[in-house]
Design a protein around this motif. Structure first.
Motif, PDB file in Angstrom:
ATOM      1  N   PHE A 349       3.088  23.559 -24.592  1.00 60.81           N
ATOM      2  CA  PHE A 349       4.365  24.283 -24.536  1.00 60.81           C
ATOM      3  C   PHE A 349       4.357  25.213 -25.731  1.00 60.81           C
ATOM      4  O   PHE A 349       4.533  24.752 -26.864  1.00 60.81           O
ATOM      5  CB  PHE A 349       5.546  23.320 -24.628  1.00 60.81           C
ATOM      6  N   ALA A 354       1.566  19.103 -25.911  1.00 58.87           N
ATOM      7  CA  ALA A 354       2.305  17.893 -25.517  1.00 58.87           C
ATOM      8  C   ALA A 354       1.327  16.820 -25.064  1.00 58.87           C
ATOM      9  O   ALA A 354       1.535  15.627 -25.281  1.00 58.87           O
ATOM     10  CB  ALA A 354       3.284  18.226 -24.401  1.00 58.87           C
ATOM     11  N   ASN A 374       8.484   8.266 -29.474  1.00 58.72           N
ATOM     12  CA  ASN A 374       9.166   9.407 -28.851  1.00 58.72           C
ATOM     13  C   ASN A 374       8.362  10.683 -29.069  1.00 58.72           C
ATOM     14  O   ASN A 374       7.827  10.902 -30.151  1.00 58.72           O
ATOM     15  CB  ASN A 374      10.559   9.604 -29.463  1.00 58.72           C
ATOM     16  N   GLY A 375       8.273  11.480 -28.008  1.00 55.98           N
ATOM     17  CA  GLY A 375       7.567  12.762 -28.121  1.00 55.98           C
ATOM     18  C   GLY A 375       6.058  12.634 -27.999  1.00 55.98           C
ATOM     19  O   GLY A 375       5.333  13.606 -28.197  1.00 55.98           O
ATOM     20  N   ALA A 376       5.565  11.438 -27.640  1.00 52.78           N
ATOM     21  CA  ALA A 376       4.108  11.227 -27.566  1.00 52.78           C
ATOM     22  C   ALA A 376       3.482  11.929 -26.363  1.00 52.78           C
ATOM     23  O   ALA A 376       2.272  12.131 -26.321  1.00 52.78           O
ATOM     24  CB  ALA A 376       3.796   9.741 -27.518  1.00 52.78           C
ATOM     25  N   GLY A 377       4.306  12.268 -25.365  1.00 56.08           N
ATOM     26  CA  GLY A 377       3.772  12.987 -24.202  1.00 56.08           C
ATOM     27  C   GLY A 377       3.791  12.175 -22.914  1.00 56.08           C
ATOM     28  O   GLY A 377       3.209  12.596 -21.902  1.00 56.08           O
ATOM     29  N   LYS A 378       4.512  11.064 -22.901  1.00 54.44           N
ATOM     30  CA  LYS A 378       4.507  10.165 -21.732  1.00 54.44           C
ATOM     31  C   LYS A 378       5.169  10.835 -20.519  1.00 54.44           C
ATOM     32  O   LYS A 378       4.596  10.874 -19.429  1.00 54.44           O
ATOM     33  CB  LYS A 378       5.227   8.846 -22.070  1.00 54.44           C
ATOM     34  N   SER A 379       6.398  11.350 -20.726  1.00 56.35           N
ATOM     35  CA  SER A 379       7.095  11.983 -19.586  1.00 56.35           C
ATOM     36  C   SER A 379       6.358  13.223 -19.115  1.00 56.35           C
ATOM     37  O   SER A 379       6.337  13.540 -17.917  1.00 56.35           O
ATOM     38  CB  SER A 379       8.524  12.365 -19.967  1.00 56.35           C
ATOM     39  N   THR A 380       5.731  13.938 -20.063  1.00 53.75           N
ATOM     40  CA  THR A 380       4.960  15.121 -19.677  1.00 53.75           C
ATOM     41  C   THR A 380       3.856  14.711 -18.701  1.00 53.75           C
ATOM     42  O   THR A 380       3.590  15.416 -17.721  1.00 53.75           O
ATOM     43  CB  THR A 380       4.362  15.794 -20.930  1.00 53.75           C
ATOM     44  N   TYR A 389       5.163  19.999 -13.792  1.00 57.01           N
ATOM     45  CA  TYR A 389       4.440  20.866 -14.733  1.00 57.01           C
ATOM     46  C   TYR A 389       3.020  21.051 -14.220  1.00 57.01           C
ATOM     47  O   TYR A 389       2.442  20.121 -13.648  1.00 57.01           O
ATOM     48  CB  TYR A 389       4.336  20.225 -16.122  1.00 57.01           C
ATOM     49  N   GLN A 421      13.380  10.049 -16.401  1.00 55.05           N
ATOM     50  CA  GLN A 421      13.820   9.511 -17.695  1.00 55.05           C
ATOM     51  C   GLN A 421      15.341   9.647 -17.836  1.00 55.05           C
ATOM     52  O   GLN A 421      16.023   8.705 -18.189  1.00 55.05           O
ATOM     53  CB  GLN A 421      13.108  10.259 -18.821  1.00 55.05           C
ATOM     54  N   HIS A 545      10.090   1.577 -23.195  1.00 53.79           N
ATOM     55  CA  HIS A 545      10.138   1.285 -24.630  1.00 53.79           C
ATOM     56  C   HIS A 545      10.418  -0.199 -24.905  1.00 53.79           C
ATOM     57  O   HIS A 545      10.259  -0.646 -26.031  1.00 53.79           O
ATOM     58  CB  HIS A 545      11.221   2.137 -25.309  1.00 53.79           C
TER      59      HIS A 545
HETATM   60  N1  LIG Z   1       9.743  21.642 -20.929  1.00 52.57           N
HETATM   61  C1  LIG Z   1       9.363  21.543 -22.206  1.00 52.57           C
HETATM   62  N2  LIG Z   1       9.373  22.631 -23.006  1.00 52.57           N
HETATM   63  C2  LIG Z   1       8.980  22.548 -24.306  1.00 52.57           C
HETATM   64  N3  LIG Z   1       8.563  21.414 -24.892  1.00 52.57           N
HETATM   65  C3  LIG Z   1       8.547  20.298 -24.136  1.00 52.57           C
HETATM   66  C4  LIG Z   1       8.943  20.301 -22.764  1.00 52.57           C
HETATM   67  N4  LIG Z   1       8.823  19.035 -22.266  1.00 52.57           N
HETATM   68  C5  LIG Z   1       8.364  18.286 -23.292  1.00 52.57           C
HETATM   69  N5  LIG Z   1       8.204  19.034 -24.398  1.00 52.57           N
HETATM   70  C6  LIG Z   1       7.719  18.582 -25.698  1.00 52.57           C
HETATM   71  O1  LIG Z   1       6.490  17.894 -25.479  1.00 52.57           O
HETATM   72  C7  LIG Z   1       6.405  16.759 -26.311  1.00 52.57           C
HETATM   73  C8  LIG Z   1       6.203  15.516 -25.479  1.00 52.57           C
HETATM   74  O2  LIG Z   1       7.414  15.275 -24.786  1.00 52.57           O
HETATM   75  P1  LIG Z   1       7.587  14.072 -23.760  1.00 52.57           P
HETATM   76  O3  LIG Z   1       8.961  14.158 -23.203  1.00 52.57           O
HETATM   77  O4  LIG Z   1       6.465  14.071 -22.813  1.00 52.57           O
HETATM   78  O5  LIG Z   1       7.467  12.821 -24.733  1.00 52.57           O
HETATM   79  P2  LIG Z   1       7.727  11.298 -24.401  1.00 52.57           P
HETATM   80  O6  LIG Z   1       6.547  10.541 -24.882  1.00 52.57           O
HETATM   81  O7  LIG Z   1       8.103  11.118 -22.988  1.00 52.57           O
HETATM   82  O8  LIG Z   1       8.939  11.017 -25.370  1.00 52.57           O
HETATM   83  P3  LIG Z   1      10.282  10.137 -25.102  1.00 52.57           P
HETATM   84  O9  LIG Z   1       9.889   8.729 -25.160  1.00 52.57           O
HETATM   85  O10 LIG Z   1      11.177  10.554 -26.214  1.00 52.57           O
HETATM   86  O11 LIG Z   1      10.756  10.587 -23.787  1.00 52.57           O
HETATM   87  C9  LIG Z   1       7.672  16.715 -27.138  1.00 52.57           C
HETATM   88  O12 LIG Z   1       7.410  17.301 -28.394  1.00 52.57           O
HETATM   89  C10 LIG Z   1       8.638  17.559 -26.346  1.00 52.57           C
HETATM   90  O13 LIG Z   1       9.589  18.190 -27.182  1.00 52.57           O
END
Ligand SMILES: Nc1ncnc2c1ncn2[C@@H]1O[C@H](COP(=O)(O)OP(=O)(O)OP(=O)(O)O)[C@@H](O)[C@H]1O
Length: 594
Positions: A349, A354, A374-380, A389, A421, A545
């Protein structure tokens, strides 16, 4: 399943009243009111169509007067220039308007909201200009005079024309009701409430948006052609922008997204101003006040307010017998062990990675968890797997098929379902209908089957409904079936999302933090549900989590940190991994888990 109080009965009652008014109006009050009622019915045909696109599918259209004009002029020109009868020109006018509706609908593939409103206004303006300027065809500002509707050379009387329009209007309401109560109608509502979630349920968003535009345009064309023959004369000033605004106001005041909305709105806004003539100079003030009160005081329109005040009106009766085992068995004889493979996937991004060079293999029939800070990239990762995506690099392979450039709805139909999520239910349809949306991909019936209620369509609908009830029971929400989904608590909405995802009969179920917001008892129930799902051979990829919950139910765990894989293994291996303890679990957590 029966409704205790049937909405359709109310519609039939209102229309019965209309027929009665028509009977009385003709002989008793003269031609003026007969014409007014006929015009109301014509407007009702059009607003019912507009309700499909704006009310159900949620696409703003301010070009409806243009489509109405296409139908009206097609009917008029075919009669005058080509000598065609009403009966031949009517279907041609509908097709012509339908083609224009398709063209107007194409921008929805790129724009929505205000931009779409502007595009549709543009269409209306272009039609208006053409009507004035294209004098050889349209007669220009002078308009066209059209002969009366005839049968066997005999022109119909005004009364007969009224009843012809009434019959056509009733047929339109009947067919539209059939479509709205089918998976097509539910797909429209799902798109309106949440486009991304709808795509992940296997709904072809673009296809359904275009279908909504075409259906509403066909009905606008039908209404336009009827108008031409009712008034015997048409000119461009009838089909102006004000008329489009009037149509939209009609459904907003009546209640968008309900069958009764256009009926109430059209009756109110077409007939009432005429009766208010007695108030002479105050008439327009009363009319304007009514509109302000309705729009501000009744955000869901009159029919929406009635439904919210008397929820029993839309209550569905619980079936006496609900199937105990709603989950389809997905065990197969295929020896292939890997269901999902991510091969060096990267998602950026802007400057942020991510996900970076992520490789992952999910084995068939397993519960595989993704954990990490948080922010590790799991939801991505889940968004990449479901096509929300597109990865910048790498491949995603499911069941031996590469998913990289496939649209989310096709990925869903290939056997991948998910939860979100932040919960993404379809808030303005019932809890039961939410689950039925999940069954969208199981239907083989088409628009024709649903419009005319074919046996195949009815059978598939019954199967989907029964399964939806069974899934509702499994997650303990069967007593909330009739309520709007957004009235559930967030924990209940999470359970609803799981039931909806299971209705898709997936091979792979992606659960994104399903235990978030649940209490200890609910988490225990969730664990049991996941065990049941697993026992049916459905593979689960879980983000969570609640570490003890993850450790209890997982076969394999992958730990992510800053978009990279930190560790992978069985729950025992992960608990003992020093790097994971330092980056994510923390010493106390591990002691608790052990
Ligand atoms: N659509 C987007 N545009 C810009 N940045 C994004 C987007 N989606 C995710 N990110 C960024 O990518 C990184 C990974 O986000 P992600 O949501 O995958 O983390 P996560 O492991 O699921 O965290 P959490 O447990 O907080 O949900 C984060 O830094 C987030 O800010």
């Amino acid at each position: 399943m029966k409704r205790k109080y049937n909405k359709e009965q109310i519609i039939v009652f209102i229309l019965g009243l209309l027929v009665l008014i028509g009977f009385l109006a003709g002989p008793a009050t003269g031609d003026y009111y007969l014409r007014l009622f006929a015009l109301t019915l014509i407007y009702l045909i059009l607003t019912t169509g507009l309700n499909i696109v704006a009310g159900y599918a949620g696409q703003v259209s301010l070009g409806q007067a243009g489509l109405y004009a296409v139908g009206a002029y097609a009917g008029g020109i075919l009669a005058v220039k080509f000598g065609m009868s009403f009966w031949v020109s009517l279907p041609i006018a509908m097709v012509a308007a339908g083609i224009c509706g398709f063209i107007v609908g194409i921008p929805t593939l790129r724009v929505s909201g205000h931009y779409l409103a502007l595009v549709t206004i543009g269409f209306g303006v272009i039609v208006e200009i053409l009507l004035v300027q294209w004098i050889p065809l349209t007669g220009g500002p002078a308009g066209i005079s059209v002969p009366l509707i005839g049968i066997g050379g005999q022109p119909l009387s005004e009364n007969q024309v009224y009843y012809l329009i009434l019959v056509i209007c009733l047929l339109v309401l009947f067919f539209v009701k059939n479509i709205i109560k089918s998976p097509i109608g539910r797909a429209f509502s799902a798109i309106r409430d949440n486009e991304i979630a709808a795509g992940c349920m296997g709904i072809n968003i673009m296809g359904y948006k275009l279908m909504a535009f075409v259906l509403s345009a066909v009905l606008a064309g039908l209404a336009g052609c009827l108008y031409t023959y009712l008034s015997s004369y048409i000119s461009p000033d009838t089909f102006n922008f004000n008329l489009s605004v009037f149509f939209l106001l009609t459904i907003i005041i009546g209640g968008q997204g309900t069958m009764a909305g256009p009926i109430i709105g059209t009756l109110l806004l077409t007939i009432l101003p005429d009766y208010l003539q007695a108030l002479e100079q105050y008439r327009l003030i009363v009319y304007g006040l009514l509109m302000i009160v309705a729009v501000i005081g009744l955000p869901y329109g009159i029919s929406g307010a009635i439904i919210r005040k008397f929820p029993k009106l839309i209550e569905v009766e619980k079936p006496e017998k609900i199937e105990a085992d709603p989950i389809e068995d997905r065990h197969d004889n295929n020896d292939e062990d890997k269901l999902l493979v991510l091969d060096n996937v990267t998602k950026r991004f802007g400057g942020l990675n991510a996900i970076k060079d992520m490789s992952l293999t999910v084995k068939k029939g397993s519960v595989h968890s993704l954990i990490g800070p948080n922010g590790a990239g799991k939801s991505t990762m889940i968004n990449i797997i479901t096509g929300v995506y597109k990865p910048n690099e790498g491949r995603v392979v499911f069941n031996g098929r590469e998913l990289n450039n496939i649209k989310p709805y096709k990925i869903a139909l290939a056997g991948i379902s998910r939860t979100f999520q932040s919960v993404q239910v379809f808030g303005k349809i019932s809890v039961l209908e939410n689950i039925m949306v999940g069954g969208h991909g199981q239907y083989r019936s088409n628009l024709f089957d649903f419009t005319f209620k074919s046996r195949r369509g009815r059978k598939e609908e019954t199967i989907t409904r029964e399964r939806a009830w069974a899934l509702l029971k499994m997650v303990g929400l069967e007593d909330r079936a009739s309520e709007f989904a957004d009235s559930l608590s967030s924990g209940q909405q999470r359970l609803l999302e799981i039931a909806r995802a299971l209705a898709m009969e997936p091979d792979l179920l992606l659960l994104d933090e399903p235990a978030a917001g649940l209490n200890e008892i609910e988490i225990g129930n969730l664990a049991q549900i996941i065990e049941k799902i697993k026992a049916k051979g459905i593979t689960i990829l879980l983000i969570e989590h609640h570490i003890d919950f993850v450790m209890d139910i997982s076969d394999a765990i992958t730990v992510l940190n800053f978009g990279k894989k930190l560790a992978e293994g069985t729950p025992m291996e992960i608990q003992g991994n020093q790097e994971v303890i330092e980056a994510y679990l923390g010493k106390n957590e591990v002691v608790e888990v052990c």
